[in-house]
Design a protein around this motif. Structure first.
Motif: not given
Length: 66
Positions: A11-22
């Protein structure tokens, strides 16, 4: 740009650093989704991907007129 929204663990939201420019369906995106899906269970839920809107673009949803 496609970003990962992260996940919810215990029940805790954790951020993910994944970015995709495709594009949608690229191997890199598919592999990242598989990673999160492999962890899903009783206390883990993946929030998916999102495409953020650019700042300054008029969306028409705020009720204001041009």
């Amino acid at each position: 740009m496609i970003v990962c929204k992260g996940d919810r663990k215990n029940n805790k939201i954790e951020k993910c650093e994944f970015l995709h420019t495709g594009s949608w369906g690229d191997d890199r995106l598919v592999e990242h989704e598989k990673y999160h899906r492999s962890l899903e269970g009783h206390n883990y839920f993946w929030l998916g991907f999102d495409v953020p809107q650019s700042l300054g673009n008029y969306s028409g949803r705020d009720g204001k007129r041009n």
